[in-house]
Scaffold this active site. Structure first.
Site, mmCIF file in Angstrom:
data_model
loop_
_atom_site.group_PDB
_atom_site.id
_atom_site.type_symbol
_atom_site.label_atom_id
_atom_site.label_comp_id
_atom_site.label_asym_id
_atom_site.label_seq_id
_atom_site.Cartn_x
_atom_site.Cartn_y
_atom_site.Cartn_z
ATOM 1 N N TYR A 23 0.791 -1.232 0.000
ATOM 2 C CA TYR A 23 0.000 0.000 0.000
ATOM 3 C C TYR A 23 0.823 1.281 0.000
ATOM 4 O O TYR A 23 0.267 2.365 -0.125
ATOM 5 C CB TYR A 23 -0.967 -0.002 1.193
ATOM 6 N N HIS A 101 -8.149 2.121 -6.045
ATOM 7 C CA HIS A 101 -7.484 1.107 -5.225
ATOM 8 C C HIS A 101 -5.986 1.315 -5.332
ATOM 9 O O HIS A 101 -5.461 1.502 -6.438
ATOM 10 C CB HIS A 101 -7.864 -0.310 -5.666
#
Length: 146
Positions: A23, A101
């Protein structure tokens, strides 16, 4: 001037420290700060909310129907793959949105490759890390201008 809402789903409050190899190292505050600056430069109003609770996200979508929100950017995290209730709420809002995302869902587990939102989104930005939010905001501003 339009009002743009960014909704962040579960566990995104841990950005920067949670699995940074997937991430990235940007925190949610980093992302929101850049988006707020970008929004102001484009002459739009910026609002953001993060919640780990599905019901809170649904309630915010209900509020967005009435508060003048013109466009949304959403990253519903794990709810992307599980929440028909959020899908129903976003449809009920009747507000255009872009799905974001951080990671490339198609390089991950099979269950992460199905989104309940992609088919109803204006577009999707997937796998480009935190800058994906900025790309989505650029597209949202262009859409609002057209």
């Amino acid at each position: 001037m339009a009002s743009i809402l960014v909704l962040h789903g579960p566990n995104l409050n841990l950005l920067g420290s949670r699995e940074p190899h997937i991430y990235g190292y940007d925190t949610l505050d980093d992302i929101n700060s850049r988006l707020a600056t970008q929004c102001a430069a484009a002459g739009h109003e910026f609002h953001a909310m993060q919640s780990n609770a599905e019901a809170e996200l649904i309630e915010r979508l209900h509020t967005a129907r009435e508060d003048g929100t013109a466009f949304m950017i959403v990253n519903f995290g794990g709810f992307t793959h599980t929440s028909i209730a959020l899908r129903d709420a976003i449809l009920a809002s009747e507000i255009p949105f872009i799905e974001v995302h951080l990671s490339n869902l198609f390089k991950r587990e099979e269950y992460r490759q199905k989104s309940y939102f992609s088919d109803i989104a204006v577009g999707c930005v997937i796998g480009l890390g935190a800058q994906g939010y900025e790309f989505a905001l650029t597209a949202a501003c262009k859409t609002l201008a057209d």
